[in-house]
Design an enzyme around this catalytic site. Structure first.
Site, PDB file in Angstrom:
ATOM      1  N   GLY A 140       4.358  -4.980  -7.466  1.00 36.16           N
ATOM      2  CA  GLY A 140       3.450  -5.853  -6.720  1.00 36.16           C
ATOM      3  C   GLY A 140       3.028  -5.300  -5.373  1.00 36.16           C
ATOM      4  O   GLY A 140       2.239  -5.919  -4.659  1.00 36.16           O
ATOM      5  N   GLY A 253       4.099  13.398   4.865  1.00 30.99           N
ATOM      6  CA  GLY A 253       4.047  13.710   3.440  1.00 30.99           C
ATOM      7  C   GLY A 253       2.637  13.979   2.949  1.00 30.99           C
ATOM      8  O   GLY A 253       2.399  14.814   2.077  1.00 30.99           O
ATOM      9  N   GLY A 351     -16.796  24.712 -24.030  1.00 35.06           N
ATOM     10  CA  GLY A 351     -15.964  23.991 -25.005  1.00 35.06           C
ATOM     11  C   GLY A 351     -14.493  24.352 -24.876  1.00 35.06           C
ATOM     12  O   GLY A 351     -13.614  23.487 -25.013  1.00 35.06           O
ATOM     13  N   GLU A 374       0.824   8.507  -2.232  1.00 31.83           N
ATOM     14  CA  GLU A 374       0.999   8.617  -0.770  1.00 31.83           C
ATOM     15  C   GLU A 374      -0.220   8.060  -0.022  1.00 31.83           C
ATOM     16  O   GLU A 374      -0.679   8.625   0.969  1.00 31.83           O
ATOM     17  CB  GLU A 374       1.346  10.048  -0.366  1.00 31.83           C
ATOM     18  N   THR A 376      -3.855   5.755  -1.286  1.00 28.95           N
ATOM     19  CA  THR A 376      -5.088   6.085  -2.018  1.00 28.95           C
ATOM     20  C   THR A 376      -6.153   6.572  -1.020  1.00 28.95           C
ATOM     21  O   THR A 376      -6.007   6.406   0.199  1.00 28.95           O
ATOM     22  CB  THR A 376      -5.637   4.829  -2.731  1.00 28.95           C
ATOM     23  N   SER A 377      -7.250   7.095  -1.581  1.00 27.15           N
ATOM     24  CA  SER A 377      -8.338   7.576  -0.713  1.00 27.15           C
ATOM     25  C   SER A 377      -8.852   6.459   0.201  1.00 27.15           C
ATOM     26  O   SER A 377      -9.141   6.692   1.374  1.00 27.15           O
ATOM     27  CB  SER A 377      -9.470   8.139  -1.562  1.00 27.15           C
TER      28      SER A 377
HETATM   29  C1  FAD Z   1       2.359   9.854 -10.297  1.00 29.20           C
HETATM   30  C2  FAD Z   1       2.714   8.929  -9.206  1.00 29.20           C
HETATM   31  C3  FAD Z   1       3.822   9.190  -8.409  1.00 29.20           C
HETATM   32  C4  FAD Z   1       4.192   8.318  -7.386  1.00 29.20           C
HETATM   33  N1  FAD Z   1       5.315   8.573  -6.643  1.00 29.20           N
HETATM   34  C5  FAD Z   1       5.747   7.652  -5.750  1.00 29.20           C
HETATM   35  C6  FAD Z   1       7.004   7.824  -5.072  1.00 29.20           C
HETATM   36  O1  FAD Z   1       7.695   8.833  -5.232  1.00 29.20           O
HETATM   37  N2  FAD Z   1       7.427   6.839  -4.253  1.00 29.20           N
HETATM   38  C7  FAD Z   1       6.701   5.713  -4.032  1.00 29.20           C
HETATM   39  O2  FAD Z   1       7.158   4.874  -3.266  1.00 29.20           O
HETATM   40  N3  FAD Z   1       5.510   5.520  -4.640  1.00 29.20           N
HETATM   41  C8  FAD Z   1       5.025   6.446  -5.496  1.00 29.20           C
HETATM   42  N4  FAD Z   1       3.821   6.266  -6.155  1.00 29.20           N
HETATM   43  C9  FAD Z   1       3.065   5.029  -5.918  1.00 29.20           C
HETATM   44  C10 FAD Z   1       1.774   5.246  -5.161  1.00 29.20           C
HETATM   45  O3  FAD Z   1       2.037   5.521  -3.825  1.00 29.20           O
HETATM   46  C11 FAD Z   1       0.888   4.029  -5.392  1.00 29.20           C
HETATM   47  O4  FAD Z   1       0.466   4.060  -6.739  1.00 29.20           O
HETATM   48  C12 FAD Z   1      -0.293   3.983  -4.448  1.00 29.20           C
HETATM   49  O5  FAD Z   1       0.118   3.747  -3.141  1.00 29.20           O
HETATM   50  C13 FAD Z   1      -1.319   2.936  -4.868  1.00 29.20           C
HETATM   51  O6  FAD Z   1      -0.725   1.718  -5.105  1.00 29.20           O
HETATM   52  P1  FAD Z   1      -1.055   0.887  -6.452  1.00 29.20           P
HETATM   53  O7  FAD Z   1      -0.862   1.820  -7.578  1.00 29.20           O
HETATM   54  O8  FAD Z   1      -0.269  -0.351  -6.425  1.00 29.20           O
HETATM   55  O9  FAD Z   1      -2.602   0.574  -6.335  1.00 29.20           O
HETATM   56  P2  FAD Z   1      -3.243  -0.688  -5.575  1.00 29.20           P
HETATM   57  O10 FAD Z   1      -2.693  -0.770  -4.208  1.00 29.20           O
HETATM   58  O11 FAD Z   1      -3.151  -1.871  -6.444  1.00 29.20           O
HETATM   59  O12 FAD Z   1      -4.758  -0.220  -5.465  1.00 29.20           O
HETATM   60  C14 FAD Z   1      -5.714  -0.407  -6.517  1.00 29.20           C
HETATM   61  C15 FAD Z   1      -7.075   0.013  -5.965  1.00 29.20           C
HETATM   62  O13 FAD Z   1      -7.452  -0.886  -4.913  1.00 29.20           O
HETATM   63  C16 FAD Z   1      -7.765  -0.148  -3.759  1.00 29.20           C
HETATM   64  N5  FAD Z   1      -7.359  -0.930  -2.577  1.00 29.20           N
HETATM   65  C17 FAD Z   1      -6.179  -1.577  -2.379  1.00 29.20           C
HETATM   66  N6  FAD Z   1      -6.167  -2.141  -1.166  1.00 29.20           N
HETATM   67  C18 FAD Z   1      -7.347  -1.843  -0.581  1.00 29.20           C
HETATM   68  C19 FAD Z   1      -7.937  -2.131   0.687  1.00 29.20           C
HETATM   69  N7  FAD Z   1      -7.283  -2.838   1.625  1.00 29.20           N
HETATM   70  N8  FAD Z   1      -9.184  -1.648   0.946  1.00 29.20           N
HETATM   71  C20 FAD Z   1      -9.857  -0.934   0.020  1.00 29.20           C
HETATM   72  N9  FAD Z   1      -9.342  -0.625  -1.179  1.00 29.20           N
HETATM   73  C21 FAD Z   1      -8.124  -1.074  -1.481  1.00 29.20           C
HETATM   74  C22 FAD Z   1      -6.992   1.138  -3.864  1.00 29.20           C
HETATM   75  O14 FAD Z   1      -7.593   2.183  -3.082  1.00 29.20           O
HETATM   76  C23 FAD Z   1      -7.064   1.406  -5.357  1.00 29.20           C
HETATM   77  O15 FAD Z   1      -8.255   2.091  -5.662  1.00 29.20           O
HETATM   78  C24 FAD Z   1       3.409   7.151  -7.140  1.00 29.20           C
HETATM   79  C25 FAD Z   1       2.274   6.907  -7.922  1.00 29.20           C
HETATM   80  C26 FAD Z   1       1.933   7.771  -8.945  1.00 29.20           C
HETATM   81  C27 FAD Z   1       0.718   7.461  -9.784  1.00 29.20           C
END
Ligand code: FAD
Length: 393
Positions: A140, A253, A351, A374, A376-377
């Site tokens: 969550g 990081g 291809g 770490e 998202t964009s």
């Molecule tokens: C392969 C992998 C390895 C990982 N390793 C680790 C780890 O070692 N330790 C750890 O703690 N976590 C880890 N993560 C988790 C990672 O940091 C999260 O997936 C990431 O922070 C995004 O969170 P979410 O997946 O819940 O996406 P969400 O937060 O649900 O985001 C969904 C979309 O909404 C957008 N969004 C959300 N809030 C906003 C906002 N305020 N404004 C604009 N856009 C928004 C996001 O940019 C995204 O496009 C890992 C993830 C992956 C996929």
């Protein structure tokens, strides 16, 4: 703080490496090419990291790059961690992220926030033979990381943790975990506390492993904490300071993820250059068509810009200058460049690029995660815009 500030030589070009840096770069480049490359397709196919490779990372001294020599580390710089992550990722992004999380998140958090006992115990383990993992995210709470639901309550000389972590890199292999839990939800994010947890602590287990699109050999798992008993002395920093530890380590990081992305882009571009110089169509080599060589030139230019941003952010950190915005920009831009360059590489293979027989589709799959983990964009844009609108351009 144990890590030392490294002096900036005024006027020195960013990409000119010191002797020490060149040594790290050269030894890891050779290791990656000779020892990692042959294992990459199988590790990707089976989604497993070679145990022998992990053992070699420890032998090479790249699992404790900034860890002081007194604890068995290399006593080197953050910049060298970046050089190592780039070199590994140029061959395999999964190896790159394993070493990146170890150095830029786990070791860094303990170096910066650990007390002397924690440093001598855990930094020594992490430099010697224990993989580390960093557990903040939950089902969550991703971008909204401080909404985490894992709870910690103190009970005598122990803390008891309950909750689940998701997406934890290195979890399948790790012996040491930095886990964030809220010890005082009434205080909001100021209740968040960081704990150092060993794999065999009672009530701790590693759950389901994700079946991912890219970086498949890097394990990403759930962590389960069911009345997990953690000794009081394993609080990292102080109770309630976890949010600060999380923010500051992730700021660092991010530069490592930038390094991973420039490594992946470079790996894909090199393959594309080799291929287009050999492949012939219309009676000439594909690389000789203006439409193709200009695309390659543009990709190389974008990659160079991304590398300068990553190196600059790393050098700022080593010099103990502010680097928050530069790190966010470096991660944002290098992950965008990486996705574009790896996609171009697939395109230039035609291809063949779309099959698993050739290496470029893996670089493309590996590129995407740089825009997700770490922060998202969009989260990087949030940080960058905040610093611009409230601070300076
Ligand atoms: C392969 C992998 C390895 C990982 N390793 C680790 C780890 O070692 N330790 C750890 O703690 N976590 C880890 N993560 C988790 C990672 O940091 C999260 O997936 C990431 O922070 C995004 O969170 P979410 O997946 O819940 O996406 P969400 O937060 O649900 O985001 C969904 C979309 O909404 C957008 N969004 C959300 N809030 C906003 C906002 N305020 N404004 C604009 N856009 C928004 C996001 O940019 C995204 O496009 C890992 C993830 C992956 C996929």
């Amino acid at each position: 703080m144990t890590s030392r500030a490294v002096e900036i030589t005024p006027g020195a070009p960013l990409t000119v490496l010191s002797e020490d840096e060149q040594m790290f770069q050269q030894s890891v480049r050779e290791f990656a090419t000779e020892k990692i490359r042959p294992l990459v397709p199988e590790m990707d196919r089976t989604a497993t990291m070679s145990k022998d490779l992990i053992a070699s990372f420890f032998e090479l001294g790249i699992m404790g790059i900034e860890v002081p020599e007194q604890f068995g580390g290399a006593g080197s710089t953050f910049f060298n961690a970046v050089v190592v992550v780039e070199e590994l990722s140029h061959v395999d992004a999964s190896c790159g992220v394993l070493v990146d999380v170890q150095n830029t998140l786990v070791n860094n958090a303990i170096l910066r926030w650990g007390n002397e006992d924690q440093k001598s115990k855990y930094l020594a383990m992490l430099a010697r033979d224990s993989v580390g993992a960093y557990a903040l995210s939950e089902a969550g709470s991703g971008s909204d990381a401080f909404a985490l639901a894992t709870r910690a309550r103190q009970q005598g000389d122990h803390w008891v943790l309950n909750g689940r972590k998701l997406w934890i890199t290195n979890a399948a292999e790790a012996g040491v975990f930095i886990v964030f839990a809220n010890a005082n939800p009434d205080a909001g994010y100021k209740g968040i506390t960081a704990f150092v947890i060993e794999r065999d602590f009672p009530g701790f287990s590693v759950g389901k492993k994700e079946d991912k699109t890219g970086i498949r050999a890097s394990s990403t798992c759930e962590l389960v904490l069911e009345d997990c008993r953690v000794p009081a002395q394993n609080v990292l920093g102080e109770p309630g300071k976890g949010y600060k530890i999380a923010i500051e380590t992730l700021n660092e990081g991010r530069i490592g993820i930038g390094a991973q992305m420039i490594g992946v882009a470079r790996g894909a571009l090199e393959h594309a250059i080799t291929y287009t110089k050999e492949r012939q169509q219309f009676g000439q080599r594909v690389a000789e068509f203006q439409g193709v060589k200009f695309q390659i030139a543009q990709a190389a230019t974008d990659l160079e810009a991304a590398r300068l941003m990553v190196y600059n952010a790393a050098r700022l950190k080593d010099a103990r200058k502010p680097f928050l915005r530069e790190a966010a920009m470096a991660k944002l831009f290098s992950s965008q460049v990486c996705e574009q360059v790896t996609s171009l590489a697939v395109q230039l293979f035609g291809g063949n690029g779309y099959t698993r027989e050739y290496p470029v589709e893996k670089f493309w799959r590996d590129s995407k995660v740089g825009q997700i983990y770490e922060g998202t964009s969009n989260m990087q844009l949030e940080t960058i815009s905040k610093t611009i609108l409230t601070d300076r351009l």
